[in-house]
Design an enzyme around this catalytic site. Structure first.
Site, short mmCIF file in Angstrom:
data_model
loop_
_atom_site.label_atom_id
_atom_site.label_comp_id
_atom_site.label_asym_id
_atom_site.label_seq_id
_atom_site.Cartn_x
_atom_site.Cartn_y
_atom_site.Cartn_z
N ASP A 168 0.83 -1.20 0.00
CA ASP A 168 0.00 0.00 0.00
C ASP A 168 0.87 1.25 0.00
OD1 ASP A 168 -1.84 2.09 0.57
OD2 ASP A 168 -3.16 0.67 1.59
N HIS A 199 -2.81 -0.38 -2.62
CA HIS A 199 -4.00 0.28 -2.12
C HIS A 199 -5.17 0.11 -3.09
CE1 HIS A 199 -5.93 3.25 0.50
NE2 HIS A 199 -6.44 3.80 -0.58
#
Length: 231
Positions: A168, A199
């Protein structure tokens, strides 16, 4: 009607409401990404309604600009989304989401059980709902900024399911390490890390969409909601 109005502590705001075929039903508050109550969030609500839940996604940007519905497809939209994120007050957002919980619990079509599912900014809010509200259960997809909020974890009193992406870009490795250390052994927190995912891996048609990881996360969410809310 899919659009409803909810009275919050600072005024009324709109929300998208998806209704299942069988009523009464438990309810789920859907906490939006930074793009507003757009088609992606409406589709999430429709997905949850298909599983038997009243699903409600409120406009938490209403104080800044009501009715935001942008996408992740252009640079200009990303710029606006980050502007909204910077202007947004999470504390006020939680007050609004708490009002949504109360609205749904009092709804004639609700069983009284209400949980939450949030994505990105909404994933942060789902965590805060677990800490600050009486929602029956909460699901956080790739919540941002959680490493700065771990001091609130002691207040979690109902189950929290968390989906975290190992790559992420908005939650760097040091932040992930703090989250794992702070929440990994919490008796009410079920934390899953999705390796080699970035993400928003569950956002269909998004840049980092991963079908296998999204299915695994969504299956875990489905089972979690059924266990804690019924359907």
């Amino acid at each position: 009607m899919p659009e409803i109005n909810i009275n919050g502590p600072d005024g009324a705001f709109s929300a998208y409401l998806a209704v299942p075929k069988v009523l009464p039903a438990p309810a789920v508050v859907v906490a939006q990404e930074i793009f507003g109550v757009n088609q992606v969030m409406r589709d999430v609500c429709d997905w949850l309604a298909g599983m038997g839940y009243l699903a409600c996604c409120p406009d938490i940007f209403w104080r800044i600009e009501p009715g935001i519905q942008i996408t992740d497809k252009t640079e200009a939209e990303w710029k606006r989304a980050f502007e909204l994120f910077g202007l947004f007050d999470p504390g006020k957002g939680i007050e609004d989401l708490s009002a949504v919980i109360s609205h749904l619990r009092d709804h004639e079509d609700c069983t009284g059980k209400v949980g939450s599912v949030g994505f990105c900014l909404g994933g942060k809010l789902a965590y805060l709902m677990a800490c600050r509200t009486d929602s029956d259960c909460n699901v956080s997809y790739y919540g941002v900024g959680l490493d700065e909020l771990l001091g609130e974890a002691a207040a979690i009193s109902n189950p929290l399911l968390m989906h975290m992406a190992s790559l992420d870009k908005f939650v760097p490795p040091d932040a992930q390490a703090k989250i794992k250390e702070g929440l990994g052994n919490h008796p009410l927190v079920d934390l899953h890390v999705y390796e080699d995912c970035d993400h928003a891996f569950a956002r269909i048609e998004g840049e980092h969409y991963d079908a296998a990881a999204a299915k695994l996360a969504n299956d875990r969410t489905t089972n979690f909601l059924e266990e804690n809310l019924g359907s």
